[in-house]
Design a protein around this motif. Structure first.
Motif, short mmCIF file in Angstrom:
data_model
loop_
_atom_site.label_atom_id
_atom_site.label_comp_id
_atom_site.label_asym_id
_atom_site.label_seq_id
_atom_site.Cartn_x
_atom_site.Cartn_y
_atom_site.Cartn_z
N ARG A 10 52.09 -8.12 -9.41
CA ARG A 10 52.84 -6.99 -9.92
C ARG A 10 53.11 -5.94 -8.84
O ARG A 10 54.03 -5.15 -8.94
CB ARG A 10 52.03 -6.36 -11.05
CG ARG A 10 52.87 -5.80 -12.15
CD ARG A 10 51.98 -5.37 -13.27
NE ARG A 10 52.06 -6.28 -14.41
CZ ARG A 10 51.19 -6.24 -15.42
NH1 ARG A 10 50.17 -5.42 -15.40
NH2 ARG A 10 51.33 -7.08 -16.42
N THR A 11 52.26 -5.92 -7.85
CA THR A 11 52.45 -4.91 -6.81
C THR A 11 52.16 -5.52 -5.45
O THR A 11 51.79 -6.68 -5.35
CB THR A 11 51.57 -3.67 -7.10
OG1 THR A 11 51.98 -2.64 -6.21
CG2 THR A 11 50.09 -3.97 -6.91
N ASP A 12 52.38 -4.75 -4.40
CA ASP A 12 52.13 -5.26 -3.05
C ASP A 12 51.56 -4.11 -2.21
O ASP A 12 51.62 -2.95 -2.62
CB ASP A 12 53.44 -5.79 -2.44
CG ASP A 12 54.52 -4.74 -2.46
OD1 ASP A 12 54.41 -3.76 -1.70
OD2 ASP A 12 55.47 -4.87 -3.27
N THR A 15 53.85 -0.97 -1.73
CA THR A 15 54.02 -0.15 -2.93
C THR A 15 52.75 0.64 -3.21
O THR A 15 52.80 1.84 -3.53
CB THR A 15 54.34 -1.06 -4.14
OG1 THR A 15 55.38 -1.95 -3.75
CG2 THR A 15 54.77 -0.27 -5.35
N VAL A 16 51.62 -0.04 -3.09
CA VAL A 16 50.35 0.61 -3.35
C VAL A 16 50.16 1.81 -2.43
O VAL A 16 49.79 2.90 -2.85
CB VAL A 16 49.18 -0.39 -3.18
CG1 VAL A 16 47.84 0.33 -3.04
CG2 VAL A 16 49.14 -1.36 -4.37
N THR A 19 51.83 5.05 -3.52
CA THR A 19 51.64 5.46 -4.91
C THR A 19 50.34 6.24 -5.06
O THR A 19 49.37 5.94 -4.37
CB THR A 19 51.58 4.20 -5.82
OG1 THR A 19 52.75 3.42 -5.59
CG2 THR A 19 51.50 4.57 -7.29
N TYR A 21 47.63 6.74 -7.85
CA TYR A 21 47.20 6.24 -9.16
C TYR A 21 46.27 7.25 -9.81
O TYR A 21 45.69 8.12 -9.15
CB TYR A 21 46.46 4.91 -8.98
CG TYR A 21 47.38 3.80 -8.51
CD1 TYR A 21 48.09 3.03 -9.42
CD2 TYR A 21 47.57 3.56 -7.15
CE1 TYR A 21 48.95 2.03 -8.99
CE2 TYR A 21 48.44 2.58 -6.70
CZ TYR A 21 49.13 1.81 -7.63
OH TYR A 21 49.98 0.83 -7.21
N LEU A 47 45.01 1.06 -10.57
CA LEU A 47 45.14 0.00 -9.57
C LEU A 47 43.80 -0.69 -9.44
O LEU A 47 42.76 -0.05 -9.34
CB LEU A 47 45.52 0.59 -8.21
CG LEU A 47 45.50 -0.41 -7.04
CD1 LEU A 47 46.66 -1.40 -7.15
CD2 LEU A 47 45.54 0.31 -5.69
N GLU A 299 47.74 -2.45 -12.57
CA GLU A 299 48.30 -3.14 -11.40
C GLU A 299 47.17 -3.78 -10.61
O GLU A 299 46.17 -3.12 -10.32
CB GLU A 299 49.10 -2.15 -10.55
CG GLU A 299 50.39 -1.76 -11.26
CD GLU A 299 51.02 -0.51 -10.67
OE1 GLU A 299 51.37 -0.54 -9.49
OE2 GLU A 299 51.16 0.47 -11.42
#
Lengths: 632, 345
Positions: A10-12, A15-16, A19, A21, A47, A299
């Protein structure tokens, strides 16, 4: 249980890294899964960083583990889980006898000794619940008050009454099969009318054979007479749902996890290889909870190994977790990523939590980070029964003797539970493979005669495993040393451990009790402890081989103040107001109960506080580690 | 409709559901180990639910005071076995023809050209066809759907005539409940009145073809028909997919990774004494299992718990046969015959 398709991707890392969280959780085992599920249900953006390979949990993936186990020569508790040099795990085969002053660094755990532990934990999605036995006893009320009641170890800052409602939540999550009538002993109480989600699983034929000889036998412990009785264990595996559960709403067992619908795991079939892997997923594993959490939008970033916890030097709050993201388990290549959040949760196991904190230079103002490492000490006793007892049938362990888990004797020596092993001598001798070799090589039997000899040998085997408590001791500890690193550059855990005398007194008592039980059963004692065994411990002139229990705890204990503990009763680090350390590490004592149920219960409790904190702290945290965040 | 005919139809329903199990088991057990993992799971999931259907039919029969029978040559299916609508069930290894037959069983509307007697698989291996009781009882041509519709209508009329209480006079203790039977998809419905009887019989139809309006039943489980279509198309269904166009992950179907069992084997095919003994042993286990089921349907529901190890034993004994090439069998292997054995083990 449906695992949302594509949820593992869902994520990489990019992206993490961009972000913020609400919560960043390290570790996809039962602790991380429960916290992720609870927080996401409360609408928080979560996450989950997982060190192991993270593909969608499919039935095919699970069955690959199974195939690996079936084809493995050594069927140890890590045999289904392939090596991963970027997220290595301890394996029983790595344990060597330690020469004093010469630490053994050949395995993943660097062992200083003097005792070499063969304890393990599993670094895959689902964690150690993939290989666990799923025996889910509650701790006894006295286990929480060891110092004040017995003058041993530590008191918990909370009591049985405080944790009881969370035990219920954990029993629901895991899906426990048990009957209250069997489990209400030594002060363990349940609210009126409480029933477990599923009815108790029956005792095996072997249990009943032992019960016939043992029930009612009186033994002396701490000056008191105690009558022994074989009882069924509460089990985290699917049985017959109890229609009275949940005020008459009943319980629907959770079956196998996969991205497509599968009809498996509705009920335990008694395959007898719960450890290292239930072939049908009737046994709970954290994938069942993870599937729910990912369904709520959590995620997941797998193949992301936490490398360092960064904190604000002014207020101690965690600013971010630096992780190393790898593509190929066999290659040391990685990219560095950053996970930012309002709160952070470490749920990577007692050893890995402490290892990560210490590798980040965070020793806790109490100095207790990594100290008080505990694990149940197992003493195995094995004998041959006079008659065929059906050994090999049932799950690994359905019943045992728990009457000496508690009592006034604990002022002097450790308490213990006794497991009757339906899988025979396997743990002690490598049976049935060792039996087969012996019958072929030494007795030269083949064909039908070989088959008969094997059945005669194996189905009379009785193994009593004494699970002995180990009190907290500050010198039993996890440390790190920059010299010892894994392929990805993470510092490996360095373990210093000796089995306390208190425990060994319990072992000596247990050994004598086992001999007495064997006598009563007319069983021939074959127990022998090899001085060459890495777990060999001498106590008062007698030698015992002590096995690890994989019930790790105590590396970041919970307490009443920053001086006597690492975390508070919410499992929040005293030194870092937005960091929670969950898992067995928070337990000040581990009593005589397998730790997972208590870990799960504490996670439910802790998650309530996390949600409260997230709701209370509306203001965004500062992004840079160099500026101070909002003061508490 | 007389109560006698209603009882006969429900007994026929029990037998009909039973008769679907051996063909599915043959396909399942013929898969070589470590291959066709998804196919194994799909077939297994269906066969488990066919067992549920048999339990549901038995519950309805018990509810009106009947005594479900699944033992003895009179009640144990023989193969080839003809169901309503001309569907012939053969004992076949996992192969495209077997999957086509399963699709037909699960959805009578499926246009299906059954392999003829001269098909290489079946040449010389489709002697006398046994007609299912559901077929012989029918007054004219029928389908499985029409067969169940007739039962529901019969129950409604009998309830109107006799009164619901008088019709559903069976001892509730004879019902199989979820205490004794559990499958991920669906639970046994204890039948005590017209509504629960209707629910039980509807569940049988729904699990086969999905809910009438959807590919999924009311529990959200994909219908058997669509589960088998995934094997046909080599692709799995996603919840958003329309019938006939699965777009989920590919399913690797290896038609060759199968023990090539002869079609419709009989004990008499096994001239070799060891093979014959293995076949007799498998049939004794099968018959023992059926005795346990019959006990479970007749006041001893707890017998179902003991039937679980019997099913493992049946699987193991079937595997012994399937792994053995037949002497002079042209490369074909032996297989379980599912014949009634008077002595059971």
């Amino acid at each position: 249980m449906l695992f949302p398709q594509g949820a593992a991707a869902r994520t990489d890392p990019q992206t993490v890294s961009g972000t913020i969280y609400d919560a960043v959780i390290v570790g996809g085992g039962i602790a991380g899964a429960i916290v992720a599920n609870q927080l996401s249900r409360a609408g928080q953006r979560v996450l989950l960083l997982e060190a192991g390979l993270g593909e969608d949990l499919t039935l095919e993936g699970y069955e690959d583990y199974l195939t690996r186990f079936y084809s493995a020569v050594s069927k140890d508790n890590q045999s289904p889980y392939p090596p991963n040099a970027n997220a290595p795990m301890p394996r029983p085969s790595q344990v060597r006898k330690i020469t004093p002053g010469r630490p053994d660094s050949s395995g993943y755990l660097v062992q200083n000794g003097p005792y070499a532990t063969d304890s393990t934990y599993t670094r895959v999605l689902g964690g150690t619940t993939m290989h666990w036995e799923a025996k889910v006893m509650r701790m006894l009320p006295e286990d929480f008050e060891m110092a004040s009641r017995h003058g041993q170890g530590l008191d918990w800052p909370i009591g049985y009454g405080d944790i009881e409602p969370y035990y219920q939540a954990a029993e629901r999550e895991i899906g426990v099969s048990a009957d209250v009538a069997d489990q209400a002993y030594l002060g363990v109480t349940y609210p009126p009318g409480y029933v477990f989600p599923m009815r108790g699983l029956p005792l095996s034929y072997l249990d009943k054979m032992v019960a016939a000889g043992v029930d009612g036998t009186e033994v002396e412990a701490g000056g008191e007479r105690v009558a022994l009785k074989v009882r069924p264990f509460p089990q985290g595996r699917n049985g017959i749902p109890n229609p009275d559960y949940d005020g008459g709403r009943g319980y629907i067992p959770v079956g196998a996890v996969s991205t497509h619908q599968v009809e498996e795991g509705g009920r335990c079939q008694g395959n007898n290889n719960c450890v290292p892997l239930c072939p049908v997923q009737a046994k709970y594993h954290a994938g069942k909870t993870l599937a729910k959490a990912l369904g709520n939008g959590v995620e997941l970033l797998a193949q992301a190994v936490a490398y360092r916890v960064h904190t604000d030097p002014v207020n101690g709050r965690v600013t971010h977790i630096e992780f190393r993201s790898y593509r190929d388990p066999s290659s040391p290549e990685y990219v560095t990523g950053t996970a930012r959040g309002r709160i952070f949760v470490l749920g990577a196991s007692a050893i890995e939590n402490a290892r990560l904190m210490l590798a980040s230079g965070l020793k806790s103002s109490s100095g207790l980070m990594g100290r008080n490492l505990m694990d149940h000490a197992y003493l195995l006793n094995w004998a041959l029964l006079p008659d065929i007892a059906g050994t090999g049938r049932g799950t690994n362990s359905t019943g045992g003797i728990v009457d000496l888990r508690g009592g006034s004797f604990r002022g002097r020596h450790a308490g213990f539970g006794i497991d009757i092993h339906n899988d025979g001598w396997g743990w002690a001798t490598g049976s049935p493979f060792s039996d087969l070799l012996h019958i072929v090589d030494a007795q030269h039997k083949f064909g039908p005669e070989l088959r008969r000899a094997l059945v005669d040998q194996v189905s009379r085997q009785l193994l009593l495993a004494f699970m002995i408590e180990v009190p907290p001791s500050q010198s039993n500890r996890v440390t790190v040393d920059p010299v010892h690193r894994d392929q990805l550059g993470n510092m490996r855990p360095v373990i210093s451990y000796s089995v306390p005398d208190y425990t060994m007194r319990g072992a000596a008592y247990g050994r004598r009790l086992a001999q007495r039980i064997f006598e009563r059963l007319g069983a021939e004692d074959y127990t022998a402890y090899d001085p060459a065994d890495p777990g060999y411990v001498t106590y008062e002139g007698q030698g015992y081989a002590i096995r690890g229990g994989n019930h790790l705890g105590g590396t970041h204990i919970m307490g009443t103040s920053p001086a006597n503990s690492v975390v508070d009763t919410a499992l929040r680090a005293w030194d870092h107001q937005n960091l929670y350390l969950v898992g067995g590490g928070a337990m000040p004592t581990i009593g005589t109960a397998n730790v997972t149920l208590t870990i799960a219960a504490l996670c439910f409790k802790s998650a309530e506080h996390m949600i409260e904190q997230l709701r209370a702290e509306r203001a965004p945290v500062a992004l840079s580690g160099s500026t101070s965040g909002s003061a508490q | 409709m007389t109560e006698k005919r209603l009882g006969d139809l429900l007994q026929a329903a029990v037998e009909l559901e039973l008769s679907t199990i051996p063909p599915y088991l043959c396909a399942l057990y013929s898969l070589r180990p470590e291959s066709n993992g998804t196919a194994r799971l799909i077939i297994r999931s269906v066969v488990v639910e066919e067992m549920l259907h048999m339990v549901l039919a038995a519950n309805v029969l018990n509810a009106i005071g009947g005594e479900p029978r699944v033992t003895g040559t009179e009640h144990v299916p023989r193969y080839p076995h003809e169901l309503p609508d001309g569907v012939v069930l053969d004992l076949l290894p996992f192969c495209p023809e077997a999957v086509e037959a399963f699709l037909k069983v699960e959805n009578p509307q499926h246009s299906h050209r059954a392999p003829g007697h001269d098909h290489p698989l079946l040449a010389g291996r489709r002697p006398d066809v046994q007609r299912a009781r559901a077929t012989t009882l029918a007054q004219g041509p029928t389908t499985i759907g029409a067969f169940y519709a007739e039962i529901i209508e019969g129950l409604e009329k009998a309830a109107a005539m006799l009164g619901e209480q008088a019709l559903f006079c069976g001892d509730p203790a004879r019902q199989i409940t979820r205490d004794y039977y559990y499958a991920g998809g669906g639970t046994p419905v204890p039948v005590t009145d017209l509504a629960s009887a209707r629910a039980a019989l509807t569940e049988i139809a729904d699990q086969g073809e999905g809910d009438q309006a959807s590919m999924y039943d009311k529990d959200g489980d994909l219908g058997h028909y669509f589960r088998f279509e995934q094997l046909k198309y080599g692709r799995s269904y996603l919840p958003s997919d329309d019938a006939g166009t699965p777009s989920g992950p590919e399913i690797d179907v290896e038609w060759a990774a199968v023990y090539p069992m002869i079609a419709n084997p009989r004990g008499d095919d096994y001239a070799d004494p060891e093979l014959r003994a293995a076949s007799d042993a498998a049939n004794r286990t099968w018959s023992g299992l059926l005795r346990q089921l019959e006990a479970a349907f007749n006041g001893f529901p707890e017998a179902l718990l003991a039937a679980v190890p019997a099913m493992f034993s049946l699987r193991d004994r079937a595997a012994v046969l399937l792994a053995n090439p037949l002497p002079c069998g042209g490369g074909r292997h032996a297989g379980p015959t599912f014949e009634w054995a008077r002595e059971s083990s």
